[in-house]
Design an enzyme around this catalytic site. Sequence first.
Site, PDB file in Angstrom:
ATOM      1  N   ARG A 195       0.820  -1.214   0.000  1.00 23.09           N
ATOM      2  CA  ARG A 195       0.000   0.000   0.000  1.00 23.09           C
ATOM      3  C   ARG A 195       0.851   1.259   0.000  1.00 23.09           C
ATOM      4  O   ARG A 195       0.361   2.335  -0.263  1.00 23.09           O
ATOM      5  CB  ARG A 195      -0.949  -0.008   1.215  1.00 23.09           C
ATOM      6  CG  ARG A 195      -2.109  -0.964   1.037  1.00 23.09           C
ATOM      7  CD  ARG A 195      -2.885  -1.169   2.313  1.00 23.09           C
ATOM      8  NE  ARG A 195      -2.139  -1.961   3.273  1.00 23.09           N
ATOM      9  CZ  ARG A 195      -2.592  -2.308   4.473  1.00 23.09           C
ATOM     10  NH1 ARG A 195      -3.798  -1.934   4.855  1.00 23.09           N
ATOM     11  NH2 ARG A 195      -1.867  -3.048   5.286  1.00 23.09           N
ATOM     12  N   HIS A 248      -1.568  -4.961  -4.394  1.00 20.28           N
ATOM     13  CA  HIS A 248      -2.456  -3.828  -4.114  1.00 20.28           C
ATOM     14  C   HIS A 248      -2.493  -2.876  -5.312  1.00 20.28           C
ATOM     15  O   HIS A 248      -3.550  -2.396  -5.701  1.00 20.28           O
ATOM     16  CB  HIS A 248      -1.996  -3.101  -2.857  1.00 20.28           C
ATOM     17  CG  HIS A 248      -2.823  -1.914  -2.551  1.00 20.28           C
ATOM     18  ND1 HIS A 248      -4.125  -2.014  -2.138  1.00 20.28           N
ATOM     19  CD2 HIS A 248      -2.552  -0.594  -2.637  1.00 20.28           C
ATOM     20  CE1 HIS A 248      -4.618  -0.810  -1.961  1.00 20.28           C
ATOM     21  NE2 HIS A 248      -3.693   0.077  -2.265  1.00 20.28           N
ATOM     22  N   ASP A 275     -13.747   0.874  -2.500  1.00 20.74           N
ATOM     23  CA  ASP A 275     -13.111   2.190  -2.665  1.00 20.74           C
ATOM     24  C   ASP A 275     -12.647   2.333  -4.111  1.00 20.74           C
ATOM     25  O   ASP A 275     -12.695   1.372  -4.886  1.00 20.74           O
ATOM     26  CB  ASP A 275     -11.959   2.416  -1.671  1.00 20.74           C
ATOM     27  CG  ASP A 275     -10.876   1.369  -1.771  1.00 20.74           C
ATOM     28  OD1 ASP A 275     -10.664   0.836  -2.875  1.00 20.74           O
ATOM     29  OD2 ASP A 275     -10.238   1.075  -0.742  1.00 20.74           O
ATOM     30  N   LYS A 328     -15.409   6.086  -0.323  1.00 24.09           N
ATOM     31  CA  LYS A 328     -14.767   5.892   0.992  1.00 24.09           C
ATOM     32  C   LYS A 328     -13.832   7.049   1.306  1.00 24.09           C
ATOM     33  O   LYS A 328     -13.210   7.604   0.409  1.00 24.09           O
ATOM     34  CB  LYS A 328     -13.962   4.584   0.964  1.00 24.09           C
ATOM     35  CG  LYS A 328     -13.052   4.348   2.153  1.00 24.09           C
ATOM     36  CD  LYS A 328     -12.319   3.014   2.049  1.00 24.09           C
ATOM     37  CE  LYS A 328     -10.827   3.188   2.045  1.00 24.09           C
ATOM     38  NZ  LYS A 328     -10.081   1.910   2.068  1.00 24.09           N
ATOM     39  N   ASP A 385      -7.470  -5.731   6.196  1.00 29.68           N
ATOM     40  CA  ASP A 385      -6.468  -5.528   7.245  1.00 29.68           C
ATOM     41  C   ASP A 385      -7.203  -5.360   8.579  1.00 29.68           C
ATOM     42  O   ASP A 385      -7.522  -6.342   9.242  1.00 29.68           O
ATOM     43  CB  ASP A 385      -5.593  -4.322   6.872  1.00 29.68           C
ATOM     44  CG  ASP A 385      -4.448  -4.109   7.847  1.00 29.68           C
ATOM     45  OD1 ASP A 385      -4.373  -4.830   8.854  1.00 29.68           O
ATOM     46  OD2 ASP A 385      -3.621  -3.204   7.618  1.00 29.68           O
ATOM     47  N   THR A 395     -12.517  -1.019   6.214  1.00 31.72           N
ATOM     48  CA  THR A 395     -13.063  -0.734   4.879  1.00 31.72           C
ATOM     49  C   THR A 395     -14.251  -1.634   4.560  1.00 31.72           C
ATOM     50  O   THR A 395     -15.340  -1.169   4.198  1.00 31.72           O
ATOM     51  CB  THR A 395     -11.963  -0.950   3.811  1.00 31.72           C
ATOM     52  OG1 THR A 395     -10.883  -0.058   4.087  1.00 31.72           O
ATOM     53  CG2 THR A 395     -12.489  -0.710   2.400  1.00 31.72           C
TER      54      THR A 395
END
Length: 333
Positions: free
Chosen positions: A107, A141, A180, A206, A238, A242
């Site tokens: 990320r 990601h 998202d 988001k 994680d 989210t």
Amino acid sequence: MSELIHTPVRKAQIFSGNANPELAQLVAQELDTELSPRILEPFSDGEIKCQLLDTVRGNYVFIIQSHGGGQVDVNTAIAEHQLLCDAAAGGSAAKVIAIAPYFGYSRQDRKAAGRESVGAKLLCTTLKAAGATGIVGIDLHSTQTQEFFDGPFDNLTAAPILRQAIMPELEEGVVVVSPDAGRNKAAARHRKELSGLGASVAYIDKSRPTDTINQVEALDVVGDVEGRQCLIVDDMIDTAGTISAAANLLAARGATDVLTMATHPVLSGNAISKLTSSAIRQLVVTDTLALSPDQLAMDNIRVVSVAKIIAGAIDEIFRDGSISKLFNGEDHS
Ligand code: R5P
């Protein structure tokens, strides 16, 4: 004077780090072989001793290590991965392929604010410096991470096995939801594969409050979800902020059923309580990260294995074959 000619026989070996040896074992089984022996254990001060116990000279060495999960934290897992690559390169392996079912720091793929580090780039650079000649990841990601590595970086996908696992639960008219903006493309790909069910897509708007980490707000739903079944798709869960915020908002907007699927179950912090108290009826994840007994005991979780996918990739790389062929043309970039 006679020429010195050697007709090589290519040999492959698979080593595993300590983060997810069960997955590495399954991969070896798929390939009808065994993991090669190594010493990988901490000294009293926390440094790690690493030694490969078989010769690797001239061989293709595949080193499987997820960056975290189970009993091993992300930074220790990465250090183990680097040391294993260094040992293989120092032992004169012909190729050293670092396989990271879950690629850490993914990320941190750009400088989002002044003086912020780009962890994904640094990880690629250090794996290269440690001797990795190639990297294999799954559902990165962001695909730009591949460009941070000076060499081949193959990105596999668990999308087909996740879909296959959730398929018996899906209803006609299911809405594939991206939680998202980052997952919009993945959601569109899943919708296409589920077109036989008349699937459509929706997106969650988001936001992460300024100057916070691990905090999430699901602000709005873009798309028609009222009276429909929703399938949220993400690359990783994680803290579960989210996905649980998205699921709860979808339920509040009239979704009749909320299912989720994600490749990497990082499940840190109080993810378990968020997931079990959310509107999610079923959650399908993979075994890229080892789960603890209490994570596996969640009522709504189901785990599918990526062992076959990794084994297929090892086989293709070892035989100079094609990774794309493994995914029947589905975009796995
Ligand atoms: C974000 O861009 C990712 O795709 C995941 O949605 C996110 O990292 C999951 O993190 P958490 O579960 O902590 O909200």
